[in-house]
Write an enzyme that holds these catalytic residues in place. Structure first.
Site, PDB file in Angstrom:
ATOM      1  N   LYS A  48       1.608  -0.076  15.113  1.00 38.42           N
ATOM      2  CA  LYS A  48       3.030  -0.140  15.434  1.00 38.42           C
ATOM      3  C   LYS A  48       3.466  -1.339  16.298  1.00 38.42           C
ATOM      4  CE  LYS A  48       4.470   3.324  13.213  1.00 38.42           C
ATOM      5  NZ  LYS A  48       4.183   2.690  11.931  1.00 38.42           N
ATOM      6  N   HIS A  60       0.843  -1.204   0.000  1.00 40.68           N
ATOM      7  CA  HIS A  60       0.000   0.000   0.000  1.00 40.68           C
ATOM      8  C   HIS A  60       0.876   1.251   0.000  1.00 40.68           C
ATOM      9  CE1 HIS A  60      -4.007  -1.795   1.658  1.00 40.68           C
ATOM     10  NE2 HIS A  60      -3.461  -2.542   0.712  1.00 40.68           N
ATOM     11  N   PRO A 111      -3.466   0.349  19.063  1.00 45.29           N
ATOM     12  CA  PRO A 111      -3.260  -0.120  17.692  1.00 45.29           C
ATOM     13  C   PRO A 111      -3.436   0.946  16.605  1.00 45.29           C
ATOM     14  CG  PRO A 111      -5.323  -0.981  18.589  1.00 45.29           C
ATOM     15  CD  PRO A 111      -4.637  -0.282  19.707  1.00 45.29           C
ATOM     16  N   TYR A 130      -8.945   5.319   8.068  1.00 43.43           N
ATOM     17  CA  TYR A 130      -9.083   5.652   9.493  1.00 43.43           C
ATOM     18  C   TYR A 130     -10.108   6.775   9.570  1.00 43.43           C
ATOM     19  CZ  TYR A 130      -4.675   3.161  10.470  1.00 43.43           C
ATOM     20  OH  TYR A 130      -3.695   2.205  10.597  1.00 43.43           O
ATOM     21  N   TYR A 178       4.160   6.596   9.856  1.00 45.19           N
ATOM     22  CA  TYR A 178       3.280   5.471   9.526  1.00 45.19           C
ATOM     23  C   TYR A 178       4.056   4.362   8.803  1.00 45.19           C
ATOM     24  CZ  TYR A 178      -0.995   2.940   8.509  1.00 45.19           C
ATOM     25  OH  TYR A 178      -1.968   1.968   8.463  1.00 45.19           O
TER      26      TYR A 178
END
Ligand code: RFL
Ligand code: PHB
Length: 480
Positions: free
Chosen positions: A297, A72, A293, A201, A385
């Site tokens: 990570k 991704h 979460p 998200y 990220y």
């Protein structure tokens, strides 16, 4: 039984450590409390950083990951009825994440350990570390009612948050930092087409949502609920309805609903124990720290811990050099705290906060607006990220530099920049002399310096020069 490294816990941290040690000629034994079926039945992480996928490939566990993992290059934030894509790849100079379930990583590692004759003792009860401050620590345990003992040189506690490793530190030798959030994630897995080809998200006044996936027809969704929520109170219908209410209309309209094949509640917690070692006992993964979460990570931090710890062990067995083991806790914690910060920040940004009189929600919305309109802010999110770089040690740094001639100076710099405070280079450098001279002229290097054996590329040199302070008269690579 005797081994070099006794490992408590057969989750991803323990299995990966054992595999890395094996390919470096170091023996280990894993003691796992549960059955293998139980460990492989746990649905957990889904997003792997490049540091972890590179490590898996290096230790021959990358084949299925490369076939089935989805790379991704972006991730989406949904809020205020719209969705904004963060271009991870574009903002980080080509870095991506891979969507591949932790269950699959664990399965691949078990298979690799089995194929290479690794010793994994499951259903090991009452595992207890002994003599941790001597050169000959040991692990005792019971299996099928019989008592056993394993003599080893080191103990790695990779036994998760509730394991015995951290509890074996004498009182007063560990400082802990903790934050428990008043909400949890209710997650489902369903054999349906994912909402989107990349993760979403979502921040909504009814609470956070996450749309994730495992495969083309396997979706993973989470909704924020109270920390003490009763899972049984959530029928599939209620879950889908709540999920859709929290998503932008066009996204909700495309959600394929279906029966859940797993449903569970995850509490959210930030936790760090310091230091990560006591005598010859080392904590790695969730045994030493927990992140909520939201930043994806936890598993990735377990992998970076294992990377640092295995480096320390490999140096110790290779040359008797104990410095890597001595530095383990500090090196790992530097990266852990950055991931703790990021995970806490993502959590506070995306969730509905308790007792919010409206001010908190407005500030969140303003931050989301700012974030998605600012290249600088999106870059900061993207860098974290995809995963911050591991910090190489000087020898690895040289190896990495010398094998990196095809990488751009930009990528090298990004990978190596925070790792070294200063450079002393006793070997020499190859490259185009005039460019070298120009580089030296524009840096603080003493021109009288001589380069001997050619070992690194011009690009690598540039990254040294641009991010180093050079001590008068000499160059040395000194780990920060
Ligand atoms: P684990 O996986 O808990 O494994 C520890 C193992 O030790 C065993 N054990 C013992 N064995 C012997 N004796 C004892 N006394 C023992 N006590 C425990 C346990 O049975 C177990 O097999 O820890 P490890 O290896 O450190 O791995 C950590 C990860 O599992 C965890 O950080 C991640 O799953 C967190 N996480 C995520 N991480 C990511 O990097 N990306 C994600 O997308 C992501 N999503 C998540 C997550 C965790 C979640 N949950 C359920 C907590 C999503 C969720 C919902
Ligand atoms: C998941 O797919 O389970 C997942 C993905 C991203 C996260 C957490 C969990 O941040």
């Amino acid at each position: 039984m005797k081994t070099q490294v006794g490992i408590i816990g057969g989750g991803p941290a323990g299995l990966l450590l054992s595999q890395i040690l094996h390919v470096n000629g170091i023996d280990s034994v894993i003691l796992e409390r549960q059955t293998r079926a139980y460990v492989l039945g746990r649905i957990r992480a889904g997003v792997l950083e490049q540091g972890l996928t590179d490590t898996l490939r290096r230790v021959d566990v990358g084949d299925r990951l490369d076939r089935e993992g989805q790379v991704h290059g972006g991730v989406n934030l949904a809020f205020g009825g719209r969705m904004v894509r963060i271009d991870l790849e574009g903002l980080t100079g080509g870095k991506t994440v891979t969507v591949y379930g932790q269950t699959e990583v664990t399965r691949d590692l078990y298979e690799a350990r089995d194929a290479m004759g690794g010793v994994i003792i499951d259903e090991a009860e009452d595992v207890t570390p002994h003599d941790l401050t001597t050169d000959t620590p040991a692990l005792s345990y019971r299996k099928d009612g019989e008592a056993h003992r394993i003599e080893c040189d080191f103990v790695a506690a990779c036994d998760g948050f509730h394991g015995v490793g951290r509890q074996s530190f004498p009182s007063g030798s560990l400082k802990t930092y903790e934050k428990v959030y008043p909400f949890g994630w209710l997650g489902i897995l369903s054999r349906t087409k994912p909402a989107n080809h990349e993760l979403i998200y979502g921040n909504h006044e009814r609470g956070f949502v996450l749309c994730s996936m495992r495969a083309e027809r396997l979706s993973r969704y989470y909704v924020q609920v109270a920390a003490d929520e009763d899972v049984d109170a959530w029928s599939d219908e209620r879950f889908w309805d709540e999920l859709c209410r929290r998503l932008p209309e066009d996204v909700a309209a495309g959600i394929e609903q279906g029966p859940s094949i797993e449903k569970s509640l995850t509490p959210l917690r930030s936790f760090v124990a310091e230091p990560l070692n006591y005598g010859r006992l080392f904590l790695a993964g969730d045994a030493g720290h927990i992140v909520p979460p939201t930043g994806a990570k936890g598993l990735n931090l377990a992998a970076s811990d294992v990377h640092y710890l295995s480096e320390g062990l490999i140096s110790y067995y290779g040359s008797g050099d104990e410095s890597g083991l001595r530095a383990y806790s500090e090196r790992a914690l530097r990266r852990i705290w950055k991931a703790e910060r990021f995970s806490w920040w993502m959590t506070m940004l995306m969730h509905k906060l308790a007792d919010d009189d409206g001010f908190g929600g407005k500030v969140q919305r303003a931050e989301l607006d700012y974030l998605t309109g600012s290249q600088a802010a999106m870059t900061a999110l993207a860098e974290n990220y995809v995963g911050l770089p591991y910090y190489p040690r000087s020898r690895d740094f040289l190896n990495q530099a010398s094998s990196s001639t095809n990488r751009s100076a930009f990528q090298l710099r990004a990978a190596l920049r925070p790792s070294f405070s200063r450079i002393e280079l006793n070997s020499s450098i190859s490259g185009d002399d005039s460019r070298l001279a120009r580089a030296m002229a524009s840096s603080s290097i003493d021109r009288s310096m001589t380069w001997r054996t050619p070992i690194i590329s011009y690009e690598a040199l540039m990254s040294f020069l641009l991010y180093s302070t050079v001590a008068a008269g000499s160059l040395a690579i000194v780990a920060a």
